[in-house]
Design a protein around this motif. Structure first.
Motif, mmCIF file in Angstrom:
data_model
loop_
_atom_site.group_PDB
_atom_site.id
_atom_site.type_symbol
_atom_site.label_atom_id
_atom_site.label_comp_id
_atom_site.label_asym_id
_atom_site.label_seq_id
_atom_site.Cartn_x
_atom_site.Cartn_y
_atom_site.Cartn_z
ATOM 1 N N GLN A 18 11.891 1.019 -6.917
ATOM 2 C CA GLN A 18 10.569 0.630 -6.328
ATOM 3 C C GLN A 18 9.373 0.010 -6.717
ATOM 4 O O GLN A 18 8.905 -1.035 -6.282
ATOM 5 N N GLU A 19 9.532 0.080 -8.046
ATOM 6 C CA GLU A 19 8.167 -0.741 -8.957
ATOM 7 C C GLU A 19 8.683 -2.339 -9.137
ATOM 8 O O GLU A 19 7.724 -3.039 -8.830
ATOM 9 N N GLU A 20 9.969 -2.473 -9.193
ATOM 10 C CA GLU A 20 10.194 -3.487 -9.102
ATOM 11 C C GLU A 20 10.268 -4.208 -7.505
ATOM 12 O O GLU A 20 9.622 -5.816 -8.128
ATOM 13 N N GLU A 21 10.442 -3.986 -6.906
ATOM 14 C CA GLU A 21 9.747 -3.978 -6.023
ATOM 15 C C GLU A 21 8.485 -4.673 -5.432
ATOM 16 O O GLU A 21 8.598 -5.732 -5.173
ATOM 17 N N LEU A 22 7.355 -3.671 -5.368
ATOM 18 C CA LEU A 22 6.604 -3.588 -6.123
ATOM 19 C C LEU A 22 5.540 -4.925 -6.477
ATOM 20 O O LEU A 22 4.717 -5.448 -5.904
ATOM 21 N N GLU A 23 6.382 -5.198 -8.074
ATOM 22 C CA GLU A 23 6.338 -6.410 -8.563
ATOM 23 C C GLU A 23 6.313 -7.986 -8.115
ATOM 24 O O GLU A 23 5.484 -8.431 -7.787
ATOM 25 N N LEU A 24 6.992 -7.774 -7.370
ATOM 26 C CA LEU A 24 7.775 -8.959 -6.490
ATOM 27 C C LEU A 24 7.312 -9.165 -5.641
ATOM 28 O O LEU A 24 7.015 -10.283 -5.096
ATOM 29 N N LEU A 25 6.505 -8.124 -5.270
ATOM 30 C CA LEU A 25 5.427 -8.391 -3.766
ATOM 31 C C LEU A 25 4.889 -8.560 -3.964
ATOM 32 O O LEU A 25 4.094 -9.982 -3.322
ATOM 33 N N PHE A 26 3.881 -8.317 -5.061
ATOM 34 C CA PHE A 26 2.706 -8.684 -5.866
ATOM 35 C C PHE A 26 2.780 -9.856 -5.700
ATOM 36 O O PHE A 26 1.863 -11.660 -6.120
ATOM 37 N N ALA A 27 4.012 -10.306 -6.479
ATOM 38 C CA ALA A 27 4.013 -11.747 -7.482
ATOM 39 C C ALA A 27 4.473 -12.802 -5.837
ATOM 40 O O ALA A 27 3.525 -13.771 -5.603
ATOM 41 N N GLY A 28 4.952 -12.582 -4.919
ATOM 42 C CA GLY A 28 4.854 -13.308 -3.775
ATOM 43 C C GLY A 28 4.105 -13.507 -3.055
ATOM 44 O O GLY A 28 3.578 -14.574 -2.703
ATOM 45 N N LEU A 29 2.910 -12.920 -3.365
ATOM 46 C CA LEU A 29 1.481 -12.999 -2.753
ATOM 47 C C LEU A 29 0.907 -13.608 -2.881
ATOM 48 O O LEU A 29 -0.519 -14.191 -2.367
ATOM 49 N N SER A 30 0.575 -14.305 -4.228
ATOM 50 C CA SER A 30 -0.636 -14.297 -5.386
ATOM 51 C C SER A 30 -1.698 -13.931 -5.107
ATOM 52 O O SER A 30 -3.257 -15.072 -5.356
ATOM 53 N N LEU A 31 -1.849 -12.810 -5.121
ATOM 54 C CA LEU A 31 -3.438 -12.064 -5.135
ATOM 55 C C LEU A 31 -4.169 -12.237 -6.548
ATOM 56 O O LEU A 31 -3.351 -12.231 -7.900
ATOM 57 N N LEU A 79 -0.027 -0.960 -0.065
ATOM 58 C CA LEU A 79 -0.129 0.039 -0.367
ATOM 59 C C LEU A 79 1.024 0.948 -0.373
ATOM 60 O O LEU A 79 0.564 2.380 -0.644
ATOM 61 N N GLN A 80 1.797 1.261 0.789
ATOM 62 C CA GLN A 80 3.287 2.474 0.690
ATOM 63 C C GLN A 80 3.576 2.495 -0.595
ATOM 64 O O GLN A 80 3.884 3.991 -1.230
ATOM 65 N N LEU A 81 3.855 1.666 -0.932
ATOM 66 C CA LEU A 81 4.441 1.558 -2.705
ATOM 67 C C LEU A 81 3.166 2.501 -3.976
ATOM 68 O O LEU A 81 3.339 2.565 -4.586
ATOM 69 N N LEU A 82 2.322 1.894 -3.370
ATOM 70 C CA LEU A 82 1.103 2.130 -4.617
ATOM 71 C C LEU A 82 1.118 3.418 -4.316
ATOM 72 O O LEU A 82 1.141 4.357 -4.962
ATOM 73 N N SER A 83 0.903 3.983 -2.949
ATOM 74 C CA SER A 83 0.519 5.457 -2.858
ATOM 75 C C SER A 83 1.035 6.950 -3.265
ATOM 76 O O SER A 83 1.467 7.666 -3.079
ATOM 77 N N ILE A 84 2.754 6.508 -3.096
ATOM 78 C CA ILE A 84 3.996 7.462 -4.094
ATOM 79 C C ILE A 84 4.078 7.253 -5.336
ATOM 80 O O ILE A 84 4.488 5.807 -6.005
ATOM 81 N N GLN A 85 5.577 8.110 -5.921
ATOM 82 C CA GLN A 85 6.217 8.120 -7.042
ATOM 83 C C GLN A 85 6.913 7.403 -6.861
ATOM 84 O O GLN A 85 7.820 7.543 -5.877
ATOM 85 N N ARG A 86 6.802 6.311 -7.753
ATOM 86 C CA ARG A 86 8.093 5.864 -7.455
ATOM 87 C C ARG A 86 9.033 5.501 -8.381
ATOM 88 O O ARG A 86 8.899 5.726 -9.974
ATOM 89 N N THR A 87 10.377 4.366 -7.751
ATOM 90 C CA THR A 87 11.390 5.027 -8.551
ATOM 91 C C THR A 87 11.649 3.416 -9.511
ATOM 92 O O THR A 87 10.299 2.289 -8.938
ATOM 93 N N ALA A 88 11.845 3.057 -10.352
ATOM 94 C CA ALA A 88 11.982 2.179 -11.304
ATOM 95 C C ALA A 88 12.707 0.727 -10.069
ATOM 96 O O ALA A 88 12.068 -0.651 -10.122
#
Length: 94
Positions: free
Chosen positions: A81-94, A70-79
Motif C-alpha cells: 500500500q505504501e508503494e501504491e501511494l507513492e506511485l499514485l503521488f508520482a502519477g499526479l505530479s503534485l 486520502l484513504q491510503l494516507l489515513s490508514i496504517q499501510r502495508t509495504a
C-alpha cells in the motif's frame, strides 16, 4: 504499426523510463513529504478539480485517484500500500 498501437491492442501500458529501470522506480523522484504536506496537496488538488465541469471523465478519474490517496494516507499501510501511494503521488505530479 507504431509502438503505441502495439501496446494499445495488447492492453499493456509501459512507460519507457520505467522499462529502462526495470519497472520498479517511479519516473520522477519527488522530495519526501510528510503527512501534512501530502494531505494539503491532495486537498488543494481536489479544490481545483471541483472548479472544473463535474461531467468531465478526467475530473471524475482524478477525484477517484485523489480519494484513494486520502484513504491510503489515513490508514496504517502495508509495504504494498505504501508503494501504491507513492506511485499514485508520482502519477499526479503534485
Amino acid at each position: 504499426m507504431g509502438s503505441f498501437e502495439q501496446f494499445k491492442g495488447s492492453g499493456a501500458v509501459m512507460d519507457q523510463s520505467m522499462e529502462e529501470s526495470g519497472g520498479t522506480q517511479p519516473r520522477v523522484q519527488w522530495k519526501p513529504m510528510g503527512y501534512e504536506e501530502k494531505s494539503a496537496a491532495v486537498h488543494e488538488e481536489m479544490k481545483r478539480m471541483n472548479r472544473l465541469p463535474a461531467t468531465s471523465t478526467y475530473v471524475t478519474h482524478r477525484l477517484r485517484v485523489l480519494n484513494k490517496i486520502l484513504q491510503l494516507l489515513s490508514i496504517q499501510r502495508t509495504a504494498s500500500q505504501e508503494e501504491e501511494l507513492e506511485l499514485l503521488f508520482a502519477g499526479l505530479s503534485l
